[in-house]
Write a protein that holds these residues in place. Sequence first.
Motif, short mmCIF file in Angstrom:
data_model
loop_
_atom_site.label_atom_id
_atom_site.label_comp_id
_atom_site.label_asym_id
_atom_site.label_seq_id
_atom_site.Cartn_x
_atom_site.Cartn_y
_atom_site.Cartn_z
N ALA A 1 -10.18 -13.37 32.81
CA ALA A 1 -8.92 -12.67 32.53
C ALA A 1 -9.23 -11.22 32.16
N LYS A 2 -8.45 -10.30 32.68
CA LYS A 2 -8.65 -8.88 32.40
C LYS A 2 -8.27 -8.57 30.94
N PRO A 3 -9.02 -7.70 30.28
CA PRO A 3 -8.71 -7.35 28.89
C PRO A 3 -7.27 -6.87 28.68
N ASP A 4 -6.71 -6.12 29.64
CA ASP A 4 -5.33 -5.65 29.49
C ASP A 4 -4.34 -6.80 29.46
N LEU A 5 -4.65 -7.85 30.22
CA LEU A 5 -3.78 -9.03 30.22
C LEU A 5 -3.91 -9.77 28.90
N VAL A 6 -5.15 -9.90 28.42
CA VAL A 6 -5.39 -10.57 27.13
C VAL A 6 -4.65 -9.81 26.02
N ALA A 7 -4.68 -8.47 26.11
CA ALA A 7 -4.00 -7.66 25.10
C ALA A 7 -2.49 -7.91 25.10
N ALA A 8 -1.94 -8.15 26.27
CA ALA A 8 -0.49 -8.36 26.39
C ALA A 8 -0.08 -9.79 26.01
N ALA A 9 -1.03 -10.71 25.97
CA ALA A 9 -0.71 -12.13 25.81
C ALA A 9 -0.45 -12.50 24.35
N ASP A 10 0.31 -13.59 24.16
CA ASP A 10 0.54 -14.13 22.83
C ASP A 10 -0.49 -15.19 22.47
N LEU A 11 -0.96 -15.91 23.45
CA LEU A 11 -1.84 -17.05 23.22
C LEU A 11 -2.90 -17.07 24.32
N VAL A 12 -4.15 -17.00 23.92
CA VAL A 12 -5.23 -16.98 24.90
C VAL A 12 -6.25 -18.06 24.53
N THR A 13 -6.51 -18.95 25.46
CA THR A 13 -7.54 -19.96 25.24
C THR A 13 -8.63 -19.77 26.27
N GLU A 14 -9.87 -19.83 25.79
CA GLU A 14 -11.05 -19.68 26.65
C GLU A 14 -11.67 -21.06 26.80
N MET A 15 -11.66 -21.60 28.00
CA MET A 15 -12.26 -22.90 28.23
C MET A 15 -13.76 -22.71 28.50
N GLY A 16 -14.58 -23.20 27.62
CA GLY A 16 -16.03 -23.06 27.75
C GLY A 16 -16.64 -24.33 28.30
N GLN A 17 -17.59 -24.17 29.21
CA GLN A 17 -18.23 -25.35 29.79
C GLN A 17 -19.43 -25.74 28.95
N VAL A 18 -19.38 -26.93 28.36
CA VAL A 18 -20.50 -27.42 27.56
C VAL A 18 -21.41 -28.28 28.44
N LYS A 19 -20.79 -29.03 29.32
CA LYS A 19 -21.54 -30.01 30.12
C LYS A 19 -20.67 -30.36 31.32
N HIS A 20 -21.27 -30.41 32.50
CA HIS A 20 -20.48 -30.70 33.70
C HIS A 20 -21.17 -31.75 34.56
N HIS A 21 -20.40 -32.74 34.97
CA HIS A 21 -20.96 -33.85 35.75
C HIS A 21 -21.41 -33.43 37.15
N PHE A 22 -20.88 -32.31 37.69
CA PHE A 22 -21.36 -31.86 39.00
C PHE A 22 -22.86 -31.59 38.94
N ALA A 23 -23.33 -31.09 37.79
CA ALA A 23 -24.76 -30.80 37.62
C ALA A 23 -25.59 -32.07 37.73
N ALA A 24 -24.98 -33.22 37.46
CA ALA A 24 -25.69 -34.50 37.56
C ALA A 24 -25.45 -35.16 38.92
N GLY A 25 -24.90 -34.40 39.88
CA GLY A 25 -24.73 -34.92 41.24
C GLY A 25 -23.47 -35.74 41.46
N VAL A 26 -22.60 -35.78 40.44
CA VAL A 26 -21.35 -36.53 40.59
C VAL A 26 -20.36 -35.69 41.39
N LYS A 27 -19.74 -36.29 42.39
CA LYS A 27 -18.86 -35.51 43.23
C LYS A 27 -17.42 -35.43 42.69
N ALA A 28 -16.64 -34.56 43.27
CA ALA A 28 -15.21 -34.45 42.92
C ALA A 28 -14.52 -35.72 43.36
N GLN A 29 -13.76 -36.31 42.46
CA GLN A 29 -13.16 -37.61 42.74
C GLN A 29 -11.64 -37.56 42.69
#
Lengths: 202, 202
Positions: free
Chosen positions: A169-197
């Motif tokens: 997200a662009k900083p100008d958009l974040v500045a205009a927003a009321d609520l901003v959530t950043e989804m952080g990736q801790v662990k992803h099953h694709f890395a373990a070879g699991v496909k999109a289901q």
Amino acid sequence: MDSDDEAARHRAKMIKRKAVQDAEVAGKTIEKGLLIVHTGPGKGKSTAAFGLMLRALGRGWRVGVVQFIKGAWETGERLALDRFGDQVAWHTMGEGFTWETQDRARDVAAAEAAWAQAQRLMQDGSIRLLILDELNIALRYEYLPLDEVVAVLRERRPDLHVVVTGRNAKPDLVAAADLVTEMGQVKHHFAAGVKAQEGIEF
Amino acid sequence: MDSDDEAARHRAKMIKRKAVQDAEVAGKTIEKGLLIVHTGPGKGKSTAAFGLMLRALGRGWRVGVVQFIKGAWETGERLALDRFGDQVAWHTMGEGFTWETQDRARDVAAAEAAWAQAQRLMQDGSIRLLILDELNIALRYEYLPLDEVVAVLRERRPDLHVVVTGRNAKPDLVAAADLVTEMGQVKHHFAAGVKAQEGIEF
């Protein structure tokens, strides 16, 4: 310490906690249409927007969705939303990720058409919640003028909630927003070879 | 540089990007029921779980929800999910946040009842996706034995997807999970005095 003591201590602590909580809730009095941004590299940006949509639909609202990038993986949601008939105005305007189209001029034209559609929905007084899915991607690749997009979003109707999704997200958009959530990736099953289901990713 | 050059360069770059993307997708072949965790202090943990539910419902799956902490703010979703009738098995077992009940023994009993219900749904072969909403809170306050909960989740049916939500996910749970997303709070409208609003928060 016996368990009566412990229970009493727990209760005293929770009474304090509740007082803080109640005071916080009482201090918030403003009602307004929110500009919400879901960004970050993790999963759940669009999914949380669809969850918000579900809540709004349950309240009887009409909601709009403009997809700036066509996802191959939208079938599940679309099928579910069919149950809500005319409560949902869904517009898929993009033509796939930019590495699928390989044609910048076409991507720009698609983004412009999507933005025009978004502005039409913003003017439709029957729409209470508008999801601009992957708009952040279109802004990142400069398919749309950032200043204009942010200005139009800032000047939205006071009762309209808008959700913008996508990484970076662009900083100008974040500045205009009321609520901003950043989804952080801790662990992803694709890395373990699991496909999109089916049912999970699409 | 003229714009033909630029378009050609864009195209070449995107062809490379697509090749990488295609190879990545082809490399993933495993299908399995996922253990998904939504944690972190930001918004969207339960909401993204409800979004996943919407996708699964669209695919015709039966889904289960066990709420370990009763939210006052679930009305919107509940109303929307009524449209899916018997496809949704919803159980609200908790009795409000722990600072609402102020009674640890009651909270423990509620968490145990919720966990028993979750295990019943895990054994129901018709359920393909199970949401254990705010289970992390029950684990954090040690209302349930962490070892047992993680062991049961690890030994779930191979085709069952489970989503666990709530702040402060325990490291043992994260270790057992396939997909973990941390919702980070960048900006929150409550800080600006905006109150919880129908259709957005509940």
